[in-house]
Structures are given as C-alpha cells and as structure tokens.
Scaffold this active site. Structure first.
Site, PDB file in Angstrom:
ATOM      1  N   SER A  49       0.837  -1.204   0.000  1.00 46.23           N
ATOM      2  CA  SER A  49       0.000   0.000   0.000  1.00 46.23           C
ATOM      3  C   SER A  49       0.870   1.252   0.000  1.00 46.23           C
ATOM      4  CB  SER A  49      -0.916  -0.005   1.225  1.00 46.23           C
ATOM      5  OG  SER A  49      -0.153   0.121   2.396  1.00 46.23           O
ATOM      6  N   ARG A  78       0.298   3.578  -3.173  1.00 45.80           N
ATOM      7  CA  ARG A  78      -0.351   4.870  -2.929  1.00 45.80           C
ATOM      8  C   ARG A  78       0.452   5.992  -3.585  1.00 45.80           C
ATOM      9  NH1 ARG A  78      -0.053   4.843   2.009  1.00 45.80           N
ATOM     10  NH2 ARG A  78      -2.048   3.855   2.415  1.00 45.80           N
ATOM     11  N   ASN A 101      -0.810   7.887  -7.058  1.00 46.78           N
ATOM     12  CA  ASN A 101      -1.062   9.329  -7.055  1.00 46.78           C
ATOM     13  C   ASN A 101      -0.205  10.049  -8.086  1.00 46.78           C
ATOM     14  OD1 ASN A 101      -2.942  10.597  -4.937  1.00 46.78           O
ATOM     15  ND2 ASN A 101      -2.041   8.844  -3.899  1.00 46.78           N
TER      16      ASN A 101
END
Lengths: 156, 280
Positions: free
Chosen positions: B209, B213, B217
C-alpha cells in the site's frame, strides 16, 4: 512500467541516502537546535533571576529608606527633647541666679537698713543725751549722774 | 513534442516509457528503443532515468542539507539554514508524535523519505515536454523525469522500509514474539491458519500500500498532465484552455506531492513504531 533491477538499485540508493543523512546531517542539526534551545532556556532563566534580584533590591532599598526615615524622625525628636532640656536648664539657671541676686540685694538692703538704723539710733541717742544734758545741766550734776547717763545712753 | 505526427496514443505511451538499459534482443547491451524491447529485457535491466533523477535529487538534498549541517550553530540561523531547521523540527515532531520507542535511525530516515520523495514528486511540476524534448533532441529515445511514477522507485523504497520493519520486529519482539504475533492472534492458537492469513495479509499490505499509494497518485497526476498537454496541439482555443488547466492542476498538484511525501513518511514512522511495540 516493468519491474526490473531498478527496484534493487532504488532500495540500495535509498539505504545509502538514509545512512548518510543519519551519519552526517541529522546529528549536527539536532545538536545545534538542542544547544540553542538550552541557550534560550538559560537566557530566560537568567532574565528571570535578574528580575527577581531587581525586585529584591527594590524591596531592600525601600526598606532602608524607611529605616533612614525612622532614624531621622528619632534624631529630630531627640534633638527637640535635648533643646527643651537645654532651654529648661537655662531657665532654671536664670531663675536661680535671679533669686541669688535678689537674695544678695535683699541682704544688702537689710544690711544698709540695719546700718542706717544703728546710725539713726546713735544719732537719736546723742540727740537725747544732748537734750537731756541740756535739761539736766540745770539740775543735774554731770558728775553725780554720770553712771545713770551712761546706762541710759547704752539702753538707747 | 517530436516533429513526426504522433497519434495521441503514441504520445501517451512515449511519455510513460522509461529509458531502460539492458540486453537487447540481438544479444548486445544497450538502451531499449521501444516499449516492446524494454519489456523483453525482463528483470535484468535498469531504468536509467529513474535511477539518474532519483540519485541526482537525493544527492541535491544531501548536499544542501550537509552544507547546512556543517554550519549549524546554536546562534541565530539565517537563510537556507532556517528552512533546514524548520524541516528538521517538523520531521522531529512527527517522529516524536507517533514513534514511542527510542531509535536514532527513525528520524533521519523520515527526513530522507520526506525530502527525497518531495523532490522527486516536484519533478512532476516541470512542464512534461521540456526534459524529454531536450533528451530526444540529444538522441535519447525516452525520458521519464518523475522517478516516483516508476513503481520500481516506490517499491524500492517501500521494500527497504519493509525490511526495516521485519528487522526491528525480530529484534524487538524476538523470533518467538514476532511469530507469535503473526500466528496467535486475533483468534487464539486454535485459529492459527486464519491468524496467519490475516496477519500475513496485514503485514504484506504495508509495503504494497505504501508503494502503490505514492505510485498511483503520482502516475495519475502525470497522466493528467499528459492529457492536458494533448490539448496544446488541438488549436488555439483548446491550447489556451490547456494552459489554464495545466496551471490549475499544477497548483493543485503542489498539495498532492507534499501530501504524498508526508503520508509516506508518516506511515513509515507508524509501521516502524508498530515493529517496536512489544504487544498490542
């Protein structure tokens, strides 16, 4: 977007960067910050101490001022008392002197009066004797009555 | 943009391809000239642009901060030193806020993560055709300037963090403690397989994660810049619109890149803190 050797390369690069940061960058900066924090804290403490001391000094100053005032008042009252004493003493002295002089004058006056009376008496006696002589010359033998005359003269 | 009439798809693909060095199909070593070639190189290839820009930016960060650290004194700071101190204090407070054990490595780690990722993300704000344009003019076929849009970079970092988590888990809890934590909860010893599955997923999810992440992004942000850039070739009105959109997105992106760097740092601290906890 293929997973390849870059993955391991990035991990190694990352590890080296972290190691360098931990070794050469973080400690000096944090130490400097800590030292400055301590310096500021010390400075503030010193300022507080100074302020406290100033307060104490002001208190001491006002205390000694008060003391000095008290002392001055005491001294003034003492001086007044002393002045009164002196004035009183002078008054007493003057009074005593006056009385002494009065007494001396009275004594002199008495003496003078006494002397004058003696004189007067002697003169009166002489006048009486002279008068009596004149009266008796006719009827009294001076010799015969000499004793009597002397006695009268002494009594006068 | 290159002079040839690129289709939009080609333009986008071009922008999403790393400059990969590895073994070419003919057996020689060199730079891949097409996405297919890069793919064919397999694992034993390296993305020169990702490595180059990340090392460059990391070195920039270390150089600037090292210079500041050498001149760090307890007297009044000035200029760049102020900025460095603000950063250091910010990171230090974050670490003090969420890391309860004592470990002198965590704060420098967090600082490195925050600044490095921020700088790598910041490359996203360089207009997307500038550096690749210069590169293609110099004869370099591909150039992806934002290292964090390469999953290799984000996973590289998150795996390093994961290894640290494992290391400190074993060191602080002991082998038995850590294995116990993985197998004996939340259902007690009779639910061992379920426990292992749950805790295993929990453990693996951390680096995945963390990396996805950041990658997601930045990749999405980059993609939007690419799509906006496509407008520039569509006539005056759309080009103007594109300019405005690019500006708006860049301003918004300033927030995103800072936030992502901060999230990566904070989660790293939190994961390491969990690794240091005896029991929870």
């Amino acid at each position: 977007m293929n997973i390849n050797l870059t993955l391991i390369g990035q991990s190694i690069t990352f590890a080296i960067f972290v190691w360098f940061c931990m070794k050469f960058i973080w400690p000096p900066i944090v130490n400097a910050l800590e030292a400055r924090r301590k310096q500021i804290a010390d400075g503030l403490a010193a300022a507080d101490r100074g302020k406290h001391e100033l307060e104490l000094a002001a208190k001491r100053a006002s205390e000694s001022l008060h003391e000095a005032k008290m002392k001055a008042v005491e001294i003034i009252s003492q001086a007044e008392r002393r002045a009164n004493e002196i004035v009183d003493a002078a008054k007493n002295d003057a009074k005593a002197e006056g009385e002494r002089q009065l007494a001396a004058a009275q004594a002199e006056i008495e003496q003078e009066a006494f002397r004058a009376r003696e004189q007067l008496r002697a003169q009166v006696a002489a006048l009486v004797v002279a008068g009596a002589e004149k009266v008796l010359r006719r009827e009294v033998d001076a010799k015969a009555h000499a004793d009597l005359l002397t006695t009268i003269q002494n009594e006068l | 943009m290159s002079a040839e009439a690129h289709t939009s798809t080609e333009y986008i693909k071009h922008h999403l391809q790393n400059l990969t060095f590895g073994q070419l199909p003919d057996g020689s070593w060199g730079v891949a000239h097409s996405p297919e070639q890069a793919k064919a190189m397999g694992f034993w290839a390296i993305n020169l642009d990702t490595m180059g820009f990340s090392i460059l930016l990391g070195a920039l960060f270390l150089f600037l901060f090292y210079r500041a650290a050498k001149s760090a004194t307890s007297s009044a700071p000035s200029g760049f030193m102020n900025f460095v101190e603000v950063m250091v204090e910010f990171v230090d407070n974050s670490v003090k806020g969420s890391f309860t054990a004592r470990n002198p490595m965590v704060a420098p780690l967090a600082l490195t993560i925050f600044i490095w990722i921020f700088l790598m993300n910041l490359m996203d704000l360089v207009p997307i055709d500038w550096l690749p344009g210069i590169a293609s003019w110099l004869g370099v076929p591909y150039l992806k300037v934002v290292p964090t849009t390469d999953p290799n970079a984000t996973f590289g970092m998150s795996i390093a963090v994961f290894l640290l988590v494992l290391y400190y888990s074993f060191k602080m809890k002991g082998v038995g403690g850590f294995v116990g934590e993985l197998t004996l909860q939340p259902f007690g010893k009779w639910g061992l397989p379920a426990n292992l599955f749950l805790e295993g997923v929990n453990l693996i999810a951390k680096p995945v994660s963390l990396a996805l992440r950041l990658f997601g992004n930045m990749y999405a942000g980059e993609m939007i810049f690419i799509l906006i850039a496509l407008l520039f070739a569509q006539g005056a009105v759309l080009a103007l619109t594109g300019g405005v959109l690019q500006w708006v997105w860049a301003v918004f992106h300033i927030l995103v890149i800072t936030l992502q760097a901060f999230i990566f740092m904070t989660l790293t601290i939190v994961y390491l803190d969990m690794a240091h906890q005896e029991h929870h």
